[in-house]
Design a protein around this motif. Structure first.
Motif, mmCIF file in Angstrom:
data_model
loop_
_atom_site.group_PDB
_atom_site.id
_atom_site.type_symbol
_atom_site.label_atom_id
_atom_site.label_comp_id
_atom_site.label_asym_id
_atom_site.label_seq_id
_atom_site.Cartn_x
_atom_site.Cartn_y
_atom_site.Cartn_z
ATOM 1 N N THR A 202 14.968 6.097 2.219
ATOM 2 C CA THR A 202 14.423 7.454 2.118
ATOM 3 C C THR A 202 13.126 7.410 1.299
ATOM 4 N N GLU A 203 12.365 8.486 1.383
ATOM 5 C CA GLU A 203 11.060 8.559 0.714
ATOM 6 C C GLU A 203 11.157 8.272 -0.792
ATOM 7 N N ASP A 204 12.235 8.700 -1.434
ATOM 8 C CA ASP A 204 12.363 8.502 -2.877
ATOM 9 C C ASP A 204 12.608 7.044 -3.261
ATOM 10 N N ARG A 205 13.017 6.217 -2.310
ATOM 11 C CA ARG A 205 13.238 4.785 -2.570
ATOM 12 C C ARG A 205 12.082 3.920 -2.084
ATOM 13 N N ASN B 86 19.109 -0.682 -6.090
ATOM 14 C CA ASN B 86 19.732 -1.150 -7.343
ATOM 15 C C ASN B 86 18.719 -1.741 -8.314
ATOM 16 N N ASN B 87 17.625 -1.028 -8.536
ATOM 17 C CA ASN B 87 16.567 -1.444 -9.467
ATOM 18 C C ASN B 87 15.893 -2.758 -9.093
ATOM 19 N N LYS B 88 15.976 -3.137 -7.831
ATOM 20 C CA LYS B 88 15.276 -4.321 -7.324
ATOM 21 C C LYS B 88 14.361 -3.875 -6.199
ATOM 22 N N VAL B 89 13.305 -4.645 -5.982
ATOM 23 C CA VAL B 89 12.430 -4.381 -4.849
ATOM 24 C C VAL B 89 12.893 -5.256 -3.689
ATOM 25 N N ASN C 154 0.854 -1.192 0.000
ATOM 26 C CA ASN C 154 0.000 0.000 0.000
ATOM 27 C C ASN C 154 0.887 1.238 0.000
ATOM 28 N N ARG C 155 0.866 1.972 -1.108
ATOM 29 C CA ARG C 155 1.682 3.186 -1.232
ATOM 30 C C ARG C 155 1.176 4.316 -0.350
ATOM 31 N N ASN D 228 12.904 11.865 7.718
ATOM 32 C CA ASN D 228 12.262 11.297 6.522
ATOM 33 C C ASN D 228 12.982 10.060 5.988
ATOM 34 N N ALA D 229 13.479 9.232 6.894
ATOM 35 C CA ALA D 229 14.136 7.989 6.500
ATOM 36 C C ALA D 229 13.735 6.887 7.484
ATOM 37 N N TYR D 230 13.955 5.632 7.066
ATOM 38 C CA TYR D 230 13.623 4.475 7.896
ATOM 39 C C TYR D 230 14.839 3.565 7.998
ATOM 40 N N PHE D 231 15.126 3.111 9.216
ATOM 41 C CA PHE D 231 16.176 2.122 9.449
ATOM 42 C C PHE D 231 15.488 0.772 9.401
ATOM 43 N N VAL D 232 15.906 -0.092 8.477
ATOM 44 C CA VAL D 232 15.236 -1.376 8.265
ATOM 45 C C VAL D 232 16.180 -2.536 8.525
#
Length: 179
Positions: free
Chosen positions: A160-163, A81-84, A65-66, A136-140
């Motif tokens: 970050t939000e852009d990723r 790197n262009n992967k999800v 869910n975006r 505006n970032a998440y540590f995962v």
């Protein structure tokens, strides 16, 4: 009489054509709406690997869910790197994260309760702790800390939000909610 029968037949053929056309148009509109829904709002992704084991399985199909609000403990999908990639959020922006030698994760000085982690370990890491998560970032982190490549590695870093693709909310295969 034959002329009247032919007119009647043409009338019914016209009605059938109109109904068929309406049904086709409804199907096209519904398909378009679903395509837009699953492309722009709720994309479907396939999870690969074992970094989120035991929570997720290799090959699992997930709905993201975006629009969902993301908080600590949520599983998110993001680009690298262009992967999800799919990982769990342990801290949001303006938090301080520490991971000790035994794998205990603390956020802002408080150790996390992580029932989804089977084996705590520091795993692969080249960060210096404590680490301050930018705004505006998440540590995962992956749930399988031994093998997961995640925010502990500077190459992947914080999300970050852009990723960010969004919050994983549901699994289609196997069917059910994701926690």
């Amino acid at each position: 009489m034959a002329k009247h029968a032919k007119q009647k037949q043409r009338f019914f053929q016209g009605q059938v054509f109109k109904r068929t056309l309406k049904i086709v148009l409804i199907i096209i509109v519904a398909a378009s709406l679903l395509l837009n829904l699953f492309t722009f709002i709720m994309p479907v992704v396939k999870y690969y690997g074992n970094s989120m084991s035991p929570t997720l399985e290799d090959g699992q199909i997930l709905i993201v869910n975006r629009m969902a609000e993301i908080k600590s403990g949520d599983i998110i999908a993001f680009y690298y790197n262009n992967k999800v990639i799919v990982r769990r959020v342990v801290a949001a922006g303006n938090s301080q994260v520490s991971i000790d030698a035994f794998g205990t994760v603390s956020v802002n000085g408080k150790a996390l309760d992580e029932p989804y982690v089977e084996k705590k370990t520091l795993g692969q890491s080249n960060l210096v702790f404590p680490y301050n998560v930018p705004t505006n970032a998440y540590f995962v982190l992956g749930d399988n800390r031994d093998v997961a490549m995640d925010s502990r590695l500077s190459e992947i870093g914080v999300v970050t939000e852009d990723r960010l693709l969004g919050k994983v909310v549901f699994s289609l295969q196997p069917f059910g909610s994701v926690q």
